[in-house]
Design an enzyme around this catalytic site. Structure first.
Site, mmCIF file in Angstrom:
data_model
loop_
_atom_site.group_PDB
_atom_site.id
_atom_site.type_symbol
_atom_site.label_atom_id
_atom_site.label_comp_id
_atom_site.label_asym_id
_atom_site.label_seq_id
_atom_site.Cartn_x
_atom_site.Cartn_y
_atom_site.Cartn_z
ATOM 1 N N HIS A 216 -0.778 -12.978 -22.915
ATOM 2 C CA HIS A 216 -0.242 -12.616 -24.074
ATOM 3 C C HIS A 216 -0.645 -13.213 -25.465
ATOM 4 O O HIS A 216 -1.709 -14.067 -25.174
ATOM 5 C CB HIS A 216 1.345 -12.858 -24.111
ATOM 6 C CG HIS A 216 1.445 -14.548 -23.938
ATOM 7 N ND1 HIS A 216 1.427 -15.312 -22.662
ATOM 8 C CD2 HIS A 216 1.717 -15.363 -24.960
ATOM 9 C CE1 HIS A 216 1.530 -16.468 -22.930
ATOM 10 N NE2 HIS A 216 1.881 -16.659 -24.214
ATOM 11 N N ASP A 218 0.438 -14.953 -29.152
ATOM 12 C CA ASP A 218 1.596 -15.861 -29.516
ATOM 13 C C ASP A 218 2.006 -15.138 -30.587
ATOM 14 O O ASP A 218 3.379 -15.147 -31.006
ATOM 15 C CB ASP A 218 1.339 -17.319 -29.819
ATOM 16 C CG ASP A 218 1.367 -18.091 -28.370
ATOM 17 O OD1 ASP A 218 1.579 -17.607 -27.354
ATOM 18 O OD2 ASP A 218 1.054 -19.320 -28.476
ATOM 19 N N HIS A 277 -3.996 -15.530 -23.905
ATOM 20 C CA HIS A 277 -3.948 -16.517 -22.877
ATOM 21 C C HIS A 277 -2.798 -16.104 -21.918
ATOM 22 O O HIS A 277 -1.675 -15.644 -22.199
ATOM 23 C CB HIS A 277 -4.048 -17.930 -23.532
ATOM 24 C CG HIS A 277 -2.678 -18.041 -24.250
ATOM 25 N ND1 HIS A 277 -2.420 -17.436 -25.551
ATOM 26 C CD2 HIS A 277 -1.483 -18.836 -23.924
ATOM 27 C CE1 HIS A 277 -1.385 -17.867 -25.976
ATOM 28 N NE2 HIS A 277 -0.571 -18.573 -25.173
ATOM 29 N N ARG A 287 5.561 -28.083 -12.979
ATOM 30 C CA ARG A 287 4.549 -28.148 -13.954
ATOM 31 C C ARG A 287 5.427 -28.196 -15.060
ATOM 32 O O ARG A 287 6.656 -27.504 -15.431
ATOM 33 C CB ARG A 287 3.961 -26.809 -14.247
ATOM 34 C CG ARG A 287 3.012 -26.638 -15.544
ATOM 35 C CD ARG A 287 2.449 -25.414 -15.504
ATOM 36 N NE ARG A 287 1.149 -25.100 -16.463
ATOM 37 C CZ ARG A 287 1.435 -25.163 -17.695
ATOM 38 N NH1 ARG A 287 2.470 -24.771 -18.085
ATOM 39 N NH2 ARG A 287 0.394 -24.940 -18.547
#
Length: 316
Positions: A216, A218, A277, A287
């Site tokens: 995607h 941002d 990214h 995570r």
């Protein structure tokens, strides 16, 4: 999905510029002192460099900063950052991405982890991701969001105080200062959403919103973003496997750079089409990261984003 092909952004590394500036000048022909042997000069240079490196490394660790920041310059996408704000909006070759180890100290990391753990204990997504946004109050709960501040009240759990979240506010201020100095801009505003995210490898996705691993941009996904910052709170070799951040090419296919999360590592980048990214799927463990974003648009700015924290009780 795949974005239409576009002219590939030009990338340059500041490390190559630094290396060029550091080239030694041409030695003089006349020597005032007797020349040392090549092996002697090499040994002496090695000792000096090792001493300097050790000193810089120690200073970096004590200050909580990276020893070797990695800054890659890229050409800004022409489709983003409109309307342009002079002195703030990135243009030309002023975009880029920075990977900085050791940005946050051990004390700051402990404080941020405590905020995330305390808030997320009141919720938790059914799929892999759990999101906590203290500004809006959004907290993942099963397949929806609830208000974490209302959850504090309903559970009888004391809410966050201004002292509890002071470390969060301070880290955000430091990231903004770094973004302005790194990209040579001013007038950045914090924007929404700014949030903690936890991705669990043992929970399969329940909805399409749980599939966080898709590529995607941002500015498309969040609208107001001009610069994105990701601060990692967990270790990609200890706390979880997978979950690397991958920057890809303009066709959204070929990886250009992969970043392994480390506690305290900061990734800061311009948010437009020059930086498609995604996060690779977490295979096991958890995570944990903090996303902080800035905008040049005053109308999209967040003011006093931790205003819902309650004042610290006065000592009797």
């Amino acid at each position: 999905s795949t974005a239409p092909p576009q002219k590939r952004p030009r990338e340059t590394s500041d490390r190559s510029v630094t290396a060029a500036m550091a080239r030694p000048s041409k030695p003089r022909k006349a020597q005032q002192q007797p020349r040392r042997s090549a092996s002697g000069r090499g040994l002496l240079a090695g000792v000096v460099l090792a001493a300097v490196a050790a000193l810089l490394g120690l200073r970096g660790r004590l200050a909580g900063v990276a020893e070797r920041p990695s800054l890659v310059r890229t050409t800004c996408s022409r489709r983003d950052y409109k309307p342009a704000v002079p002195g703030c909006s990135p243009t030309g070759d002023a975009c880029g991405r920075l990977v900085l180890d050791g940005f946050a100290s051990a004390e700051e990391l402990a404080g941020l982890r405590a905020i995330a753990a305390r808030g997320m204990a009141l919720g938790g997504g059914d799929g892999g991701p759990t999101i906590l946004d203290l500004q809006s109050g959004a907290l993942s709960w099963r397949d929806k969001f609830i208000d974490v501040w209302a959850a504090f009240n309903a559970s009888g759990t004391p809410p966050f105080t201004t002292r509890d979240v002071a470390v969060y506010a301070d880290v955000v201020r430091r990231i903004r200062s770094l973004a302005e100095s790194t990209f040579g801009v001013s007038g950045l505003h914090l924007t929404a959403p700014t949030f903690f995210s936890r991705h669990s490898g043992d929970r399969p996705p329940k909805t399409e919103h749980d599939e966080y691993w898709h590529v995607h941009v941002d500015t498309l996904q969040y609208g107001s973003f001009t610069y994105t910052a990701l601060l990692y709170l967990a270790d990609g070799d200890v706390d979880f496997s997978g979950g690397r951040l991958a920057f890809v090419d303009e066709r959204w296919e070929r990886p250009l750079e992969r970043v392994v999360p480390r506690p305290g590592k900061l990734v800061l980048f311009s948010s437009g089409h020059e930086h498609p990214h995604h996060v690779e799927r977490v295979e096991s463990g958890e995570r944990l990261a903090l996303t902080v974003a800035f905008t040049c648009d005053p109308e999209a700015a967040l003011h006093d984003f931790l205003s819902r924290a309650v004042p610290e009780p006065e000592a009797e």
